[in-house]
Motif scaffolding. Structure first.
Motif, PDB file in Angstrom:
ATOM      1  N   THR A 118       0.858  -1.181   0.000  1.00  0.00           N
ATOM      2  CA  THR A 118       0.000   0.000   0.000  1.00  0.00           C
ATOM      3  C   THR A 118       0.897   1.235   0.000  1.00  0.00           C
ATOM      4  O   THR A 118       1.836   1.315   0.791  1.00  0.00           O
ATOM      5  CB  THR A 118      -0.906   0.043   1.249  1.00  0.00           C
ATOM      6  OG1 THR A 118      -1.666  -1.161   1.311  1.00  0.00           O
ATOM      7  CG2 THR A 118      -1.854   1.225   1.206  1.00  0.00           C
ATOM      8  N   THR A 120       0.463   5.437   0.129  1.00  0.00           N
ATOM      9  CA  THR A 120      -0.510   6.484   0.406  1.00  0.00           C
ATOM     10  C   THR A 120       0.163   7.853   0.312  1.00  0.00           C
ATOM     11  O   THR A 120       1.250   8.051   0.850  1.00  0.00           O
ATOM     12  CB  THR A 120      -1.091   6.306   1.835  1.00  0.00           C
ATOM     13  OG1 THR A 120      -1.637   4.989   1.940  1.00  0.00           O
ATOM     14  CG2 THR A 120      -2.176   7.321   2.119  1.00  0.00           C
ATOM     15  N   VAL A 127      -4.912   6.804  -1.470  1.00  0.00           N
ATOM     16  CA  VAL A 127      -4.181   5.561  -1.669  1.00  0.00           C
ATOM     17  C   VAL A 127      -3.802   5.477  -3.149  1.00  0.00           C
ATOM     18  O   VAL A 127      -4.672   5.474  -4.017  1.00  0.00           O
ATOM     19  CB  VAL A 127      -5.009   4.340  -1.229  1.00  0.00           C
ATOM     20  CG1 VAL A 127      -4.274   3.051  -1.556  1.00  0.00           C
ATOM     21  CG2 VAL A 127      -5.322   4.418   0.258  1.00  0.00           C
ATOM     22  N   ASP A 130      -2.609  -0.150  -3.931  1.00  0.00           N
ATOM     23  CA  ASP A 130      -3.163  -1.084  -2.945  1.00  0.00           C
ATOM     24  C   ASP A 130      -3.331  -2.408  -3.663  1.00  0.00           C
ATOM     25  O   ASP A 130      -4.316  -2.608  -4.369  1.00  0.00           O
ATOM     26  CB  ASP A 130      -4.493  -0.574  -2.409  1.00  0.00           C
ATOM     27  CG  ASP A 130      -5.047  -1.449  -1.287  1.00  0.00           C
ATOM     28  OD1 ASP A 130      -4.325  -2.351  -0.813  1.00  0.00           O
ATOM     29  OD2 ASP A 130      -6.213  -1.233  -0.891  1.00  0.00           O
ATOM     30  N   GLU A 131      -2.334  -3.278  -3.524  1.00  0.00           N
ATOM     31  CA  GLU A 131      -2.401  -4.525  -4.277  1.00  0.00           C
ATOM     32  C   GLU A 131      -1.680  -5.673  -3.578  1.00  0.00           C
ATOM     33  O   GLU A 131      -0.764  -5.463  -2.786  1.00  0.00           O
ATOM     34  CB  GLU A 131      -1.827  -4.348  -5.679  1.00  0.00           C
ATOM     35  CG  GLU A 131      -0.359  -4.054  -5.733  1.00  0.00           C
ATOM     36  CD  GLU A 131       0.158  -3.849  -7.151  1.00  0.00           C
ATOM     37  OE1 GLU A 131       1.246  -4.360  -7.450  1.00  0.00           O
ATOM     38  OE2 GLU A 131      -0.510  -3.169  -7.946  1.00  0.00           O
ATOM     39  N   SER A 154       3.708   0.754   2.803  1.00  0.00           N
ATOM     40  CA  SER A 154       3.617  -0.378   3.726  1.00  0.00           C
ATOM     41  C   SER A 154       3.615  -1.663   2.923  1.00  0.00           C
ATOM     42  O   SER A 154       2.922  -1.769   1.901  1.00  0.00           O
ATOM     43  CB  SER A 154       2.335  -0.314   4.554  1.00  0.00           C
ATOM     44  OG  SER A 154       2.365   0.773   5.428  1.00  0.00           O
ATOM     45  N   THR A 161       4.545  -6.521   8.997  1.00  0.00           N
ATOM     46  CA  THR A 161       4.467  -5.332   8.155  1.00  0.00           C
ATOM     47  C   THR A 161       5.690  -4.442   8.339  1.00  0.00           C
ATOM     48  O   THR A 161       6.219  -4.313   9.440  1.00  0.00           O
ATOM     49  CB  THR A 161       3.193  -4.520   8.482  1.00  0.00           C
ATOM     50  OG1 THR A 161       2.054  -5.349   8.258  1.00  0.00           O
ATOM     51  CG2 THR A 161       3.082  -3.273   7.619  1.00  0.00           C
ATOM     52  N   THR A 163       6.830  -0.404   7.252  1.00  0.00           N
ATOM     53  CA  THR A 163       6.317   0.874   6.756  1.00  0.00           C
ATOM     54  C   THR A 163       7.466   1.870   6.700  1.00  0.00           C
ATOM     55  O   THR A 163       8.331   1.882   7.572  1.00  0.00           O
ATOM     56  CB  THR A 163       5.198   1.408   7.670  1.00  0.00           C
ATOM     57  OG1 THR A 163       4.138   0.438   7.706  1.00  0.00           O
ATOM     58  CG2 THR A 163       4.632   2.714   7.157  1.00  0.00           C
TER      59      THR A 163
END
Length: 183
Positions: A118, A120, A127, A130-131, A154, A161, A163
């Motif tokens: 993601t 942003t 966003v 987002d995949e 992220s 995760t 980021t």
């Protein structure tokens, strides 16, 4: 050097500058002539490790894709004026320092791994990406982002995760993210 051709959808408005500078014979010798800069970048980044060769090195900056062969010949292909290609390699235990991505040189820890990514825009909250995808054989996931944007990226893998802030502002914007430790 074996090259993989990645097909992608483009509209007529997506035309890119493909006028390479320098010794363009390098492109032809490695089966890369006739590809626009997006196709070149994606083909080189997706190259399986078993097809890598030491006869060509590559580097991606915000401004150019550069290929240099073992004879010192160099070809430079301008990057799109409205986008930057960024490769990110999330990791669990090992990484390397990198600022400009080398599709034929960089190696990330998580090869061919399922990830969710993601991106942003930090100013607007929009966003941009987002995949769910897979890292390439080199352990990286490559994304095209709009220039001039401050973002947050992220990446999630197996419930962990990472980021990071990511800027596509300026001619010296970073194209290789390797400091994304999954926690």
């Amino acid at each position: 050097m074996g090259a993989l051709l990645l097909a992608g959808c483009m509209t007529a408005d997506d035309s890119l500058s493909t006028a390479p500078a320098g010794d363009t014979a390098i492109l032809a010798e490695h089966g890369l002539d006739g590809l626009d800069v997006r196709e070149l970048v994606e083909t080189l980044d997706a190259m399986p490790l078993s097809k890598r060769t030491e006869t060509v090195t590559t580097s991606i900056t915000a401004q150019t894709l550069t290929l240099t062969d073992q004879h010192g010949r160099t070809a430079e292909v301008p990057m799109p004026s409205d986008e930057i290609y960024v490769s990110a390699a999330p990791y669990q235990s090992q990484t390397h320092d990198c600022y400009y991505h080398s599709p034929t040189g960089c190696l990330g820890e998580l090869r061919n791994a399922d990830v969710a990514i993601t991106v942003t825009d930090t100013a607007t909250g929009e966003v941009i990406v987002d995949e769910d995808t897979r890292t390439l054989d080199n352990g990286f996931v490559g994304i095209w982002l709009p220039r001039g944007t401050e973002t947050s990226i992220s990446i999630t893998h197996d419930g962990r995760t990472a980021t990071s802030a990511l800027s596509t502002v300026g001619d010296d914007a970073q194209t290789c993210l390797t400091a994304m430790r999954l926690v």
